[in-house]
Design a protein around this motif. Sequence first.
Motif, PDB file in Angstrom:
ATOM      1  N   LEU A 418      -8.995  -1.114  -0.631  1.00  6.62           N
ATOM      2  CA  LEU A 418      -8.098  -2.084  -0.002  1.00  6.62           C
ATOM      3  C   LEU A 418      -7.789  -3.289  -0.882  1.00  6.62           C
ATOM      4  CD1 LEU A 418      -9.460  -2.100   3.668  1.00  6.62           C
ATOM      5  CD2 LEU A 418      -7.760  -0.602   2.599  1.00  6.62           C
ATOM      6  N   VAL A 419      -8.611  -3.538  -1.893  1.00 10.81           N
ATOM      7  CA  VAL A 419      -8.402  -4.712  -2.748  1.00 10.81           C
ATOM      8  C   VAL A 419      -8.089  -4.299  -4.186  1.00 10.81           C
ATOM      9  CG1 VAL A 419      -9.391  -6.870  -3.593  1.00 10.81           C
ATOM     10  CG2 VAL A 419      -9.962  -6.056  -1.290  1.00 10.81           C
ATOM     11  N   VAL A 420      -8.970  -3.498  -4.765  1.00  8.47           N
ATOM     12  CA  VAL A 420      -8.810  -3.151  -6.180  1.00  8.47           C
ATOM     13  C   VAL A 420      -7.603  -2.247  -6.406  1.00  8.47           C
ATOM     14  CG1 VAL A 420      -9.905  -2.055  -8.166  1.00  8.47           C
ATOM     15  CG2 VAL A 420     -11.274  -3.441  -6.593  1.00  8.47           C
ATOM     16  N   LEU A 421      -7.424  -1.234  -5.559  1.00  8.05           N
ATOM     17  CA  LEU A 421      -6.332  -0.285  -5.767  1.00  8.05           C
ATOM     18  C   LEU A 421      -4.952  -0.945  -5.718  1.00  8.05           C
ATOM     19  CD1 LEU A 421      -5.521   2.600  -6.324  1.00  8.05           C
ATOM     20  CD2 LEU A 421      -5.616   3.072  -3.872  1.00  8.05           C
ATOM     21  N   PRO A 422      -4.649  -1.817  -4.740  1.00  8.25           N
ATOM     22  CA  PRO A 422      -3.342  -2.500  -4.784  1.00  8.25           C
ATOM     23  C   PRO A 422      -3.141  -3.310  -6.057  1.00  8.25           C
ATOM     24  CG  PRO A 422      -4.328  -2.755  -2.622  1.00  8.25           C
ATOM     25  CD  PRO A 422      -5.373  -2.139  -3.499  1.00  8.25           C
ATOM     26  N   LEU A 423      -4.222  -3.935  -6.556  1.00  8.63           N
ATOM     27  CA  LEU A 423      -4.101  -4.698  -7.796  1.00  8.63           C
ATOM     28  C   LEU A 423      -3.823  -3.781  -8.981  1.00  8.63           C
ATOM     29  CD1 LEU A 423      -6.989  -7.299  -7.355  1.00  8.63           C
ATOM     30  CD2 LEU A 423      -4.526  -7.714  -7.178  1.00  8.63           C
ATOM     31  N   ILE A 424      -4.491  -2.627  -9.013  1.00  3.20           N
ATOM     32  CA  ILE A 424      -4.253  -1.671 -10.100  1.00  3.20           C
ATOM     33  C   ILE A 424      -2.807  -1.186 -10.071  1.00  3.20           C
ATOM     34  CG2 ILE A 424      -4.814   0.654 -10.925  1.00  3.20           C
ATOM     35  CD1 ILE A 424      -7.701   0.140 -10.090  1.00  3.20           C
ATOM     36  N   LEU A 425      -2.316  -0.849  -8.881  1.00  5.20           N
ATOM     37  CA  LEU A 425      -0.928  -0.392  -8.763  1.00  5.20           C
ATOM     38  C   LEU A 425       0.046  -1.484  -9.184  1.00  5.20           C
ATOM     39  CD1 LEU A 425      -1.091   1.549  -5.358  1.00  5.20           C
ATOM     40  CD2 LEU A 425      -0.867   2.526  -7.643  1.00  5.20           C
ATOM     41  N   GLY A 426      -0.242  -2.720  -8.790  1.00  5.15           N
ATOM     42  CA  GLY A 426       0.634  -3.823  -9.156  1.00  5.15           C
ATOM     43  C   GLY A 426       0.652  -4.077 -10.652  1.00  5.15           C
ATOM     44  N   VAL A 427      -0.523  -4.072 -11.272  1.00  4.27           N
ATOM     45  CA  VAL A 427      -0.604  -4.296 -12.725  1.00  4.27           C
ATOM     46  C   VAL A 427       0.082  -3.153 -13.470  1.00  4.27           C
ATOM     47  CG1 VAL A 427      -2.182  -4.437 -14.683  1.00  4.27           C
ATOM     48  CG2 VAL A 427      -2.667  -5.728 -12.595  1.00  4.27           C
ATOM     49  N   ALA A 428      -0.143  -1.912 -13.009  1.00  2.00           N
ATOM     50  CA  ALA A 428       0.496  -0.763 -13.657  1.00  2.00           C
ATOM     51  C   ALA A 428       2.015  -0.842 -13.530  1.00  2.00           C
ATOM     52  CB  ALA A 428      -0.024   0.533 -13.041  1.00  2.00           C
ATOM     53  N   ALA A 429       2.498  -1.215 -12.346  1.00  6.27           N
ATOM     54  CA  ALA A 429       3.943  -1.331 -12.148  1.00  6.27           C
ATOM     55  C   ALA A 429       4.520  -2.460 -13.000  1.00  6.27           C
ATOM     56  CB  ALA A 429       4.248  -1.571 -10.671  1.00  6.27           C
ATOM     57  N   TYR A 441       9.134  -8.874 -14.207  1.00  3.89           N
ATOM     58  CA  TYR A 441       9.342  -9.120 -12.783  1.00  3.89           C
ATOM     59  C   TYR A 441       8.044  -9.638 -12.162  1.00  3.89           C
ATOM     60  CZ  TYR A 441      13.454  -6.263 -13.694  1.00  3.89           C
ATOM     61  OH  TYR A 441      14.626  -5.762 -14.207  1.00  3.89           O
ATOM     62  N   PRO A 442       7.843 -10.964 -12.159  1.00  2.00           N
ATOM     63  CA  PRO A 442       6.609 -11.530 -11.593  1.00  2.00           C
ATOM     64  C   PRO A 442       6.408 -11.190 -10.122  1.00  2.00           C
ATOM     65  CG  PRO A 442       7.819 -13.167 -12.868  1.00  2.00           C
ATOM     66  CD  PRO A 442       8.727 -11.992 -12.716  1.00  2.00           C
ATOM     67  N   SER A 443       7.503 -10.924  -9.396  1.00  2.00           N
ATOM     68  CA  SER A 443       7.378 -10.609  -7.970  1.00  2.00           C
ATOM     69  C   SER A 443       6.559  -9.347  -7.741  1.00  2.00           C
ATOM     70  CB  SER A 443       8.764 -10.452  -7.343  1.00  2.00           C
ATOM     71  OG  SER A 443       9.538  -9.504  -8.055  1.00  2.00           O
ATOM     72  N   ILE A 444       6.518  -8.457  -8.730  1.00  2.00           N
ATOM     73  CA  ILE A 444       5.690  -7.250  -8.605  1.00  2.00           C
ATOM     74  C   ILE A 444       4.230  -7.641  -8.435  1.00  2.00           C
ATOM     75  CG2 ILE A 444       4.849  -5.210  -9.833  1.00  2.00           C
ATOM     76  CD1 ILE A 444       7.589  -4.978 -11.133  1.00  2.00           C
ATOM     77  N   LEU A 445       3.765  -8.536  -9.301  1.00  2.00           N
ATOM     78  CA  LEU A 445       2.375  -8.986  -9.215  1.00  2.00           C
ATOM     79  C   LEU A 445       2.132  -9.812  -7.963  1.00  2.00           C
ATOM     80  CD1 LEU A 445       1.542  -9.988 -12.908  1.00  2.00           C
ATOM     81  CD2 LEU A 445       0.741  -7.991 -11.634  1.00  2.00           C
ATOM     82  N   LEU A 446       3.096 -10.640  -7.600  1.00  2.00           N
ATOM     83  CA  LEU A 446       2.935 -11.487  -6.415  1.00  2.00           C
ATOM     84  C   LEU A 446       2.747 -10.638  -5.159  1.00  2.00           C
ATOM     85  CD1 LEU A 446       2.940 -14.308  -5.160  1.00  2.00           C
ATOM     86  CD2 LEU A 446       5.432 -14.143  -4.978  1.00  2.00           C
ATOM     87  N   LEU A 447       3.560  -9.603  -5.017  1.00  2.00           N
ATOM     88  CA  LEU A 447       3.442  -8.725  -3.850  1.00  2.00           C
ATOM     89  C   LEU A 447       2.122  -7.959  -3.869  1.00  2.00           C
ATOM     90  CD1 LEU A 447       7.096  -7.373  -3.741  1.00  2.00           C
ATOM     91  CD2 LEU A 447       5.979  -8.680  -1.929  1.00  2.00           C
ATOM     92  N   ALA A 478       0.382  -2.114   3.227  1.00  2.00           N
ATOM     93  CA  ALA A 478       1.100  -1.013   2.579  1.00  2.00           C
ATOM     94  C   ALA A 478       2.535  -1.356   2.196  1.00  2.00           C
ATOM     95  CB  ALA A 478       1.051   0.228   3.465  1.00  2.00           C
ATOM     96  N   PRO A 479       3.378  -1.878   3.120  1.00  2.00           N
ATOM     97  CA  PRO A 479       4.770  -2.138   2.713  1.00  2.00           C
ATOM     98  C   PRO A 479       4.898  -3.142   1.583  1.00  2.00           C
ATOM     99  CG  PRO A 479       4.324  -3.009   4.920  1.00  2.00           C
ATOM    100  CD  PRO A 479       3.169  -2.149   4.553  1.00  2.00           C
ATOM    101  N   LEU A 480       3.928  -4.042   1.433  1.00  2.00           N
ATOM    102  CA  LEU A 480       3.976  -4.975   0.310  1.00  2.00           C
ATOM    103  C   LEU A 480       3.813  -4.232  -1.013  1.00  2.00           C
ATOM    104  CD1 LEU A 480       1.805  -7.889   1.755  1.00  2.00           C
ATOM    105  CD2 LEU A 480       4.296  -7.732   1.645  1.00  2.00           C
ATOM    106  N   VAL A 481       2.902  -3.260  -1.031  1.00  2.46           N
ATOM    107  CA  VAL A 481       2.712  -2.453  -2.237  1.00  2.46           C
ATOM    108  C   VAL A 481       3.976  -1.646  -2.534  1.00  2.46           C
ATOM    109  CG1 VAL A 481       1.396  -0.542  -3.248  1.00  2.46           C
ATOM    110  CG2 VAL A 481       0.216  -2.332  -1.960  1.00  2.46           C
ATOM    111  N   TYR A 482       4.600  -1.105  -1.486  1.00  2.34           N
ATOM    112  CA  TYR A 482       5.786  -0.277  -1.699  1.00  2.34           C
ATOM    113  C   TYR A 482       6.988  -1.111  -2.128  1.00  2.34           C
ATOM    114  CZ  TYR A 482       2.714   2.896   0.770  1.00  2.34           C
ATOM    115  OH  TYR A 482       1.623   3.643   1.139  1.00  2.34           O
ATOM    116  N   MET A 483       7.086  -2.349  -1.642  1.00  2.00           N
ATOM    117  CA  MET A 483       8.134  -3.242  -2.142  1.00  2.00           C
ATOM    118  C   MET A 483       7.934  -3.514  -3.627  1.00  2.00           C
ATOM    119  SD  MET A 483       8.413  -6.057   0.928  1.00  2.00           S
ATOM    120  CE  MET A 483       8.522  -5.542   2.640  1.00  2.00           C
TER     121      MET A 483
END
Length: 604
Positions: A418-429, A441-447, A478-483
């Motif tokens: 719930l914490v690490v995986l969203p951060l990994i996805l955000g950093v990878a994106a 696109y800083p908004s990727i990391l912010l979301l 979830a929708p924050l990660v998908y955005m």
Amino acid sequence: MGEKLSSGVIHFTLLTNCTKDFGMSKAETPENVADTPFHQTIDVQPGGSFAQAIEQFLEFACKGRMHAIGFVLIFSFACFLPGFFSIPPVDRDEARFAQASKQMIESRDFVDIRLQDDPRHKKPVGIYWMQAASAMASGQGEFAPIWVYRLPSLLGAVLATLLTFFIGERMGGTRLGLLSACALASCILLGVEARLAKTDAMLLATILACQFVMFRLFRTPEQRLSLWETVLFWGGLGAGILIKGPLALMIIILTIIAASIFSRSAGWLRGVRPLLGVPLMLAIALPWYVAITLQTDWAFFHEAIGKDLLGKIASGKESHGAPPGVYLLSTIGTFWPIFPLLVISAPLIWKSRSDRNVQFLLAWIIPAWLIFELIPTKLPHYVLPLFPAMVLLVIMSVLSKKIEFGKNWHKHLLLACLVVLPLILGVAAFGGTIFLGDGIYPSILLLAITAAVLGWSARSLFLARARTAGLVLCIAAAPLVYMSVHGIAFPNLNKIWLSNTMVEAARSWSLCKDVEIASVDYHEPSLVFLAGTDTYLTDSNGAAAFLREAGCRVVFVPEEYEPGFLKRAKQLKLNVIERTRVQGVTLNGGDALDIGLYVLREVD
């Protein structure tokens, strides 16, 4: 009203007197859900005022059926729409489906399925008809953009969440239905399928329609199916067969067999009304199968069953072979963010297998899952039809107040997922847009960080025994990660969308309105979809010969094939010139390509 089950057993509402409307008893209807044991087990005190605020919001959302349906729709679209309109055609399956549907419109042949000049006899016609109808209804016909062809998948995904809501509502009231539907919408795999113009989201909807009716019959076998239930079940089964052949039928039959074993009786099937239903199912599915058999002289069945289906069963087909257990491991990603709750609630679910609701859901999951694990060919979407049952089991477990999150491995699992995986996805994106895109696109990391904060809050609430509030935040992340990933990152990974760049380059370097395109080695179906059905996929010699013909033409030649192309062009006495180069990475395989765009000098 309900009896408390023994320790360790989920506290479910088991009601048998069904109303004419949706087969629920009076106590299960939305206006009376406050009287059900589910409502009585809500976590209000733990977690402080924050948890209570979430609980009040949930109470508002569950105020009535239409309220709940509205929230399900809003949340589903929040999960499915980011990137839906902006992600280019995805190779290879989506582009193949969309191109074949496009050719149906162009040729007006709605029986045979073709990809350029080649027959595409792998799946039945159902989804192609839906995509073609969507394109024609848009008013753009064969010129419709890819998102129009995705609309049936979006519709299927939304219908799946609504049907999950109705099944959950029937099992335990509006709260269970709402949270289960939103949990399904939040799953990564369904979100991916909702954005792809292919079969699986709509297939899921047809299977859920059948299972919705089957569960009603399983719970109240003394009442045979009403007319609308008969139409929904047998019509859904016919549509499923028309979309993906025997898969829907297999899952329903396996569910029936396993549920009968659990209940030690098959008598609950007496009300299924086959004399009315089977002709309806055949009327939906059979005409096209007869037509394609006559038109192709059995070639469709030879390819679809003899090669495609049996090939997947016998061995790992199309480089997708994997050993048993892969699907179980893959749920870490495909079933996110619900995966950690599935793992933690699994012992409680198994202890509750004497409960009739649980029996039906396990019958839905276990036999089909075992078969999918044993088949050598493994693709993530194969197990998607089992996700609604998994979601319902998890949400019932969390709402039961019997599940605990106090063990150390629970804490670590929740933290990782719930914490690490969203951060990994955000950093990878974020990194992807830097190396494969053309901007930052800083908004990727912010979301992603916001999603991780929600995940941390959900974890804290779970540990504080505010389970319902934790569940709401878990799903809301979830929708924050998908955005972040689908909405911002994917559309801007320009270097992986080679076909888009190639078509834009061809049109920008040509003085003609309708440029003809040939491509050497790069034969992705997305290029055909974007450039047109007449796109010529060839080799170096064919590309040179293509340029020699009259017309406004360009050819794309990868760097390694340029010597052969230039040699052949010289032999044909063609004065060719390189106009620009397209560089990028293939989506399938990750191969780096450097492609030259060539035209005849006279075209300049």
